[in-house]
Motif scaffolding. Structure first.
Motif, PDB file in Angstrom:
ATOM      1  N   ASN A   1      -1.661  -9.801  -5.843  1.00 35.19           N
ATOM      2  CA  ASN A   1      -2.656  -8.746  -5.757  1.00 35.19           C
ATOM      3  C   ASN A   1      -3.038  -8.290  -7.166  1.00 35.19           C
ATOM      4  O   ASN A   1      -2.283  -7.588  -7.841  1.00 35.19           O
TER       5      ASN A   1
ATOM      6  N   HIS B   1     -13.547 -10.717 -12.100  1.00 32.44           N
ATOM      7  CA  HIS B   1     -13.551  -9.251 -12.131  1.00 32.44           C
ATOM      8  C   HIS B   1     -13.698  -8.763 -13.572  1.00 32.44           C
ATOM      9  O   HIS B   1     -12.766  -8.835 -14.368  1.00 32.44           O
TER      10      HIS B   1
ATOM     11  N   TYR C   1     -11.212  -6.089 -15.080  1.00 28.57           N
ATOM     12  CA  TYR C   1      -9.885  -6.609 -15.417  1.00 28.57           C
ATOM     13  C   TYR C   1      -9.911  -7.332 -16.754  1.00 28.57           C
ATOM     14  O   TYR C   1      -9.024  -7.170 -17.584  1.00 28.57           O
TER      15      TYR C   1
ATOM     16  N   ARG D   1      -7.951 -12.672 -10.810  1.00 29.02           N
ATOM     17  CA  ARG D   1      -9.351 -12.400 -10.470  1.00 29.02           C
ATOM     18  C   ARG D   1     -10.225 -12.577 -11.706  1.00 29.02           C
ATOM     19  O   ARG D   1     -10.704 -11.613 -12.280  1.00 29.02           O
TER      20      ARG D   1
ATOM     21  N   GLU E   1       0.821  -1.224   0.000  1.00 27.92           N
ATOM     22  CA  GLU E   1       0.000   0.000   0.000  1.00 27.92           C
ATOM     23  C   GLU E   1       0.852   1.270   0.000  1.00 27.92           C
ATOM     24  O   GLU E   1       0.484   2.257  -0.630  1.00 27.92           O
TER      25      GLU E   1
ATOM     26  N   ASP F   1      -5.212  -6.178  -8.176  1.00 22.30           N
ATOM     27  CA  ASP F   1      -5.387  -4.739  -8.320  1.00 22.30           C
ATOM     28  C   ASP F   1      -4.057  -4.043  -8.606  1.00 22.30           C
ATOM     29  O   ASP F   1      -4.009  -3.093  -9.384  1.00 22.30           O
TER      30      ASP F   1
ATOM     31  N   TYR G   1      -3.286  -4.599 -12.203  1.00 27.17           N
ATOM     32  CA  TYR G   1      -4.191  -3.772 -13.007  1.00 27.17           C
ATOM     33  C   TYR G   1      -3.700  -2.324 -13.048  1.00 27.17           C
ATOM     34  O   TYR G   1      -3.630  -1.708 -14.117  1.00 27.17           O
ATOM     35  N   LYS G   2      -3.359  -1.772 -11.901  1.00 29.13           N
ATOM     36  CA  LYS G   2      -2.884  -0.386 -11.842  1.00 29.13           C
ATOM     37  C   LYS G   2      -1.578  -0.223 -12.614  1.00 29.13           C
ATOM     38  O   LYS G   2      -1.385   0.782 -13.312  1.00 29.13           O
TER      39      LYS G   2
ATOM     40  N   ALA H   1      -3.674  -9.736 -13.996  1.00 27.05           N
ATOM     41  CA  ALA H   1      -4.759  -9.300 -13.111  1.00 27.05           C
ATOM     42  C   ALA H   1      -6.019 -10.120 -13.364  1.00 27.05           C
ATOM     43  O   ALA H   1      -6.680 -10.562 -12.417  1.00 27.05           O
TER      44      ALA H   1
END
Length: 170
Positions: free
Chosen positions: A36, A70, A73, A67, A4, A38, A41-42, A63
């Protein structure tokens, strides 16, 4: 360590318009927490904004693998792959390769991302070069539905409509 802090640093870099530094921070976040989705993806989004399509696709696919439920994604990965296919088709056409291979790539691109106006336009041009005016007109009209004021789509639709009318009279 959960990544994070790296994500916060990446966003700070984005706000400073330092996309290369943002990529570095997102990559660090992925290293901290490779499972992770996310984070992948970022990172993919930032690579895509930096025109690093291969890396963007790699992380978008990762990603969506992490997931598969999702939808965003999966959609992101599909749109990036569509753009890559369209660019590859354009390169093949410029290199003088047979139009059939470009046609196959473009057909797949518009299936993956039906909203990619440029792929519809290139598909129209390709069909036109093959003197297949009915699907050329359909592709130009699809581009017009997406972008009603697109000058190239308007021109192509008119050209292929005239050619179809000319051939239907003979």
């Amino acid at each position: 360590m959960d990544g994070e802090n790296e994500i916060k640093q990446a966003y700070a870099s984005l706000l400073d318009a330092d996309f290369e530094k943002a990529i570095e921070w997102f990559e660090q976040a992925v290293r901290v927490d490779p499972a992770n989705a996310d984070f992948h993806y970022k990172l993919s989004m930032t690579y895509a904004r930096s025109n690093k399509l291969d890396k963007a696709i790699e992380h978008a696919i990762r990603a969506s693998e992490l997931r598969p439920d999702h939808e965003a994604y999966r959609y992101h990965a599909a749109t990036l792959r569509a753009r890559a296919l369209m660019l590859e088709a354009g390169k093949r056409m410029e290199a003088g390769e047979p139009l059939r291979s470009a046609l196959n790539l473009l057909t797949e691109a518009v299936k993956l991302d039906p909203l990619l106006t440029e792929a519809h336009l290139l598909l129209a041009v390709t069909y036109g070069e093959l003197e297949r005016y009915e699907p050329a007109l359909a592709a130009a009209n699809d581009a017009l539905k997406l972008d009603p004021h697109n000058a190239e789509a308007i021109r192509l639709a008119g050209e292929f409509d005239r050619k179809l009318n000319r051939y239907s009279r003979h």
